[in-house]
Write a protein that holds these residues in place. Structure first.
Motif, PDB file in Angstrom:
ATOM      1  N   ARG A  15       0.819  -1.207   0.000  1.00  0.00           N
ATOM      2  CA  ARG A  15       0.000   0.000   0.000  1.00  0.00           C
ATOM      3  C   ARG A  15       0.852   1.256   0.000  1.00  0.00           C
ATOM      4  N   GLU A  16       2.110   1.131   0.367  1.00  0.00           N
ATOM      5  CA  GLU A  16       2.994   2.285   0.311  1.00  0.00           C
ATOM      6  C   GLU A  16       3.610   2.357  -1.084  1.00  0.00           C
ATOM      7  N   GLY A  17       2.770   2.426  -2.119  1.00  0.00           N
ATOM      8  CA  GLY A  17       3.232   2.393  -3.500  1.00  0.00           C
ATOM      9  C   GLY A  17       3.258   3.762  -4.119  1.00  0.00           C
ATOM     10  N   GLY A  18       3.891   3.844  -5.317  1.00  0.00           N
ATOM     11  CA  GLY A  18       3.930   5.078  -6.057  1.00  0.00           C
ATOM     12  C   GLY A  18       2.781   5.152  -7.045  1.00  0.00           C
ATOM     13  N   LEU A  19       2.659   6.300  -7.688  1.00  0.00           N
ATOM     14  CA  LEU A  19       1.596   6.495  -8.666  1.00  0.00           C
ATOM     15  C   LEU A  19       2.079   5.964 -10.008  1.00  0.00           C
ATOM     16  N   GLN A  20       1.814   4.682 -10.262  1.00  0.00           N
ATOM     17  CA  GLN A  20       2.243   4.047 -11.487  1.00  0.00           C
ATOM     18  C   GLN A  20       1.346   4.455 -12.649  1.00  0.00           C
ATOM     19  N   LEU A  21       1.857   4.247 -13.872  1.00  0.00           N
ATOM     20  CA  LEU A  21       1.153   4.692 -15.069  1.00  0.00           C
ATOM     21  C   LEU A  21      -0.228   4.044 -15.178  1.00  0.00           C
ATOM     22  N   THR A  22      -0.295   2.732 -14.897  1.00  0.00           N
ATOM     23  CA  THR A  22      -1.580   2.046 -15.006  1.00  0.00           C
ATOM     24  C   THR A  22      -2.594   2.606 -14.017  1.00  0.00           C
ATOM     25  N   LEU A  23      -2.139   2.856 -12.784  1.00  0.00           N
ATOM     26  CA  LEU A  23      -3.023   3.438 -11.780  1.00  0.00           C
ATOM     27  C   LEU A  23      -3.459   4.838 -12.179  1.00  0.00           C
ATOM     28  N   LEU A  24      -2.526   5.621 -12.732  1.00  0.00           N
ATOM     29  CA  LEU A  24      -2.849   6.983 -13.174  1.00  0.00           C
ATOM     30  C   LEU A  24      -3.901   6.963 -14.281  1.00  0.00           C
ATOM     31  N   LEU A  25      -3.694   6.102 -15.284  1.00  0.00           N
ATOM     32  CA  LEU A  25      -4.646   6.029 -16.393  1.00  0.00           C
ATOM     33  C   LEU A  25      -6.006   5.521 -15.925  1.00  0.00           C
ATOM     34  N   THR A  26      -5.992   4.545 -14.999  1.00  0.00           N
ATOM     35  CA  THR A  26      -7.252   4.033 -14.452  1.00  0.00           C
ATOM     36  C   THR A  26      -8.018   5.132 -13.735  1.00  0.00           C
ATOM     37  N   THR A  27      -7.306   5.918 -12.941  1.00  0.00           N
ATOM     38  CA  THR A  27      -7.938   7.014 -12.197  1.00  0.00           C
ATOM     39  C   THR A  27      -8.517   8.063 -13.136  1.00  0.00           C
ATOM     40  N   LEU A  28      -7.706   8.487 -14.103  1.00  0.00           N
ATOM     41  CA  LEU A  28      -8.158   9.549 -15.011  1.00  0.00           C
ATOM     42  C   LEU A  28      -9.338   9.108 -15.865  1.00  0.00           C
ATOM     43  N   SER A  29      -9.263   7.890 -16.404  1.00  0.00           N
ATOM     44  CA  SER A  29     -10.340   7.431 -17.288  1.00  0.00           C
ATOM     45  C   SER A  29     -11.647   7.235 -16.525  1.00  0.00           C
ATOM     46  N   SER A  30     -11.563   6.630 -15.336  1.00  0.00           N
ATOM     47  CA  SER A  30     -12.791   6.391 -14.574  1.00  0.00           C
ATOM     48  C   SER A  30     -13.390   7.696 -14.064  1.00  0.00           C
ATOM     49  N   ALA A  31     -12.533   8.637 -13.625  1.00  0.00           N
ATOM     50  CA  ALA A  31     -13.038   9.917 -13.116  1.00  0.00           C
ATOM     51  C   ALA A  31     -13.607  10.779 -14.245  1.00  0.00           C
ATOM     52  N   PHE A  32     -12.925  10.782 -15.374  1.00  0.00           N
ATOM     53  CA  PHE A  32     -13.404  11.588 -16.498  1.00  0.00           C
ATOM     54  C   PHE A  32     -14.730  11.063 -17.030  1.00  0.00           C
TER      55      PHE A  32
END
Length: 471
Positions: A15-32
């Motif tokens: 859980r102490e992870g960084g903001l990886q590309l897959t997580l970033l894209l998942t967040t942006l696409s789902s939020a948008f």
């Protein structure tokens, strides 16, 4: 095998992870695809309301060979605007069923239907010469917003590593604000305001720490079982959590944000801003809103949830009090009108750093998965009901007591801040189970898992059939 709740692989790194590309894209696409729709449809009818009303009048004339009078136009337009929060209330009530049947990810995908269909209906309303299609579409868009406002924070909160949960949790509100801002831009008369896998999510292979957190959460959930709304409301062990989300959601809407937006044009005009230019000042306020919400997304992991909430409500309450004085005395001292603009912007700053974005984080963190579905149904119902109440009653309150209505909002800000200070703990950096233990003490109950461990430690173990978790 996929996790049915999130649609992601079950093996999740630390859980102490960084903001990886897959997580970033998942967040942006789902939020948008979800929260953005909410924000856009809040604001898209505000500036071009004259265009909508003109279409209503023309359609009415073609049907009845006479134009609408104001007595008919006002309730018809009020109904058009208020259908959105009513649809949101409906969406918040069905979201629990959807996330149970389809999971968080599946719910967000299905929810696109409630955005596409009304867009088509609105597009053909002019050709069909039926303003009723616009009103019906507003209801369906509200359903879309109600579902996304509950399902998205659940999805992002459960995907995020512990050290990024606050920042990703605020993305719901960030994209709501972005939607509002783009709607303000597109509604300008110069533009369109006229007839015209969790392993992949984390990016590294150290999974044991998070797996242990998930096992602990699973044990706590197994002890509780999945809760219905009625059972959640009856449980003493969930009393503080349930009351907290009710206070946070009610405080967010009843603290006056919609009223400030409603009164803003009047304040700008009284300060000497031309009526045709006030729309650009409104866009400027939208820029401030976005910038401060993004800043909040960064600060929420550094300063914590409580400081941002308390500071935000403090700024909002103070701005409401000063604004009351400004509105009362600006006729005698014209220069005070400029202070009114400052108060509006200050209020927006305060709401953007705390009351707007942070509740989306807290409401995910204070419930385990077993009770999160039911909690978000209550949460969503309170959010949309209070949203409707403010939108429906504020014009009448403002007509009755004028500037003194902002004293009511200042009082609500104060009471909400007091509750947060006394009851809601800091959740930054804590696991869901750790937060659950804090609330168990506040509720005066023992966590079933811990009680069982104490019993085993006190005497010889009682043989029982072995049970395996999904992990």
């Amino acid at each position: 095998m996929e996790n049915k709740e999130t649609g992601t692989p079950p093996l999740i790194p630390s859980r102490e992870g960084g903001l990886q590309l897959t997580l970033l894209l998942t967040t942006l696409s789902s939020a948008f695809g979800s929260a953005f729709q909410y924000g856009y449809n809040i604001a898209v009818v505000n500036t071009p309301h004259k265009v909508f009303k003109s279409f209503y009048n023309e359609t009415y004339f073609e049907r009845h060979a006479t134009f609408m009078d104001e007595k008919l136009m006002l309730p018809l337009w009020s109904c058009t605007v208020s259908m959105f929060p009513l649809g949101g209330l409906l969406g918040s009530l069905i979201v629990g069923l959807l996330v149970d049947r389809c999971g968080r990810k599946g719910t967000l995908l299905i929810n696109n239907i409630f955005a596409i269909i009304p867009a088509i209906l609105m597009g053909v309303s002019k050709v069909a010469k039926a303003f009723e299609l616009i009103m019906f579409s507003r209801v369906v868009l509200g359903v879309c917003a109600g579902i996304s406002y509950s399902a998205l924070p659940m999805y992002l909160g459960e995907l995020a590593p512990k050290n990024l949960r606050g920042m990703l949790g605020t993305m719901t509100e960030v994209f709501v604000i972005v939607g509002v801002f783009l709607a303000q831009i597109f509604s300008l008369q110069a533009i369109l305001g006229n007839p015209a896998a969790l392993r992949r999510l984390r990016g590294h292979a150290d999974i044991e720490a998070e797996l242990e957190d998930m096992r602990a959460e699973a044990r706590a959930e197994h002890a509780e079982g999945h809760l219905s709304v009625l059972r959640l409301c009856a449980l003493r062990s969930q009393r503080c959590q349930l009351l907290s989300i009710i206070v946070l959601m009610a405080g967010q809407q009843l603290s006056g944000i919609n009223a400030i937006n409603y009164y803003a044009d009047t304040i700008y005009t009284s300060a000497g801003v031309e009526a045709s230019d006030s729309q650009y000042v409104t866009v400027g306020a939208g820029v401030v809103n976005i910038v401060m919400t993004v800043i909040s997304a960064v600060l929420v992991e550094r300063l914590g949830r409580r400081p941002l909430l308390l500071a935000g409500y403090g700024i909002c309450g103070s701005a409401c009090l000063v604004l009351t004085a400004v509105i009362l005395f600006q006729n005698r001292v014209p220069e005070l009108s400029y202070l009114g603009i400052i108060c509006v912007f200050a209020y927006i700053v305060g709401h953007s750093i705390g009351p707007s974005p942070v509740p989306s984080v807290v409401r995910t963190e204070i419930f385990l998965q077993s009770s999160r579905r039911a909690a978000f149904m209550v949460d969503g119902a309170v959010h949309w009901l209070t949203n409707f109440i403010v939108g429906f009653l504020f014009p009448s309150i403002q007509e009755a007591i004028g500037a003194y209505s902002f004293i009511i909002f200042a009082g609500i800000c104060l009471l909400t801040a007091i509750y947060i200070y006394l009851v809601i703990p800091e959740t930054k950096g804590k696991t869901f189970v750790e937060i659950n233990r804090i609330f168990a003490k506040k509720n005066g109950v023992e966590i079933p898992e811990e009680k069982k461990e104490e019993t085993i430690a006190a005497g010889p173990p009682v043989p029982s059939p072995a049970k395996e978790t999904s992990f």
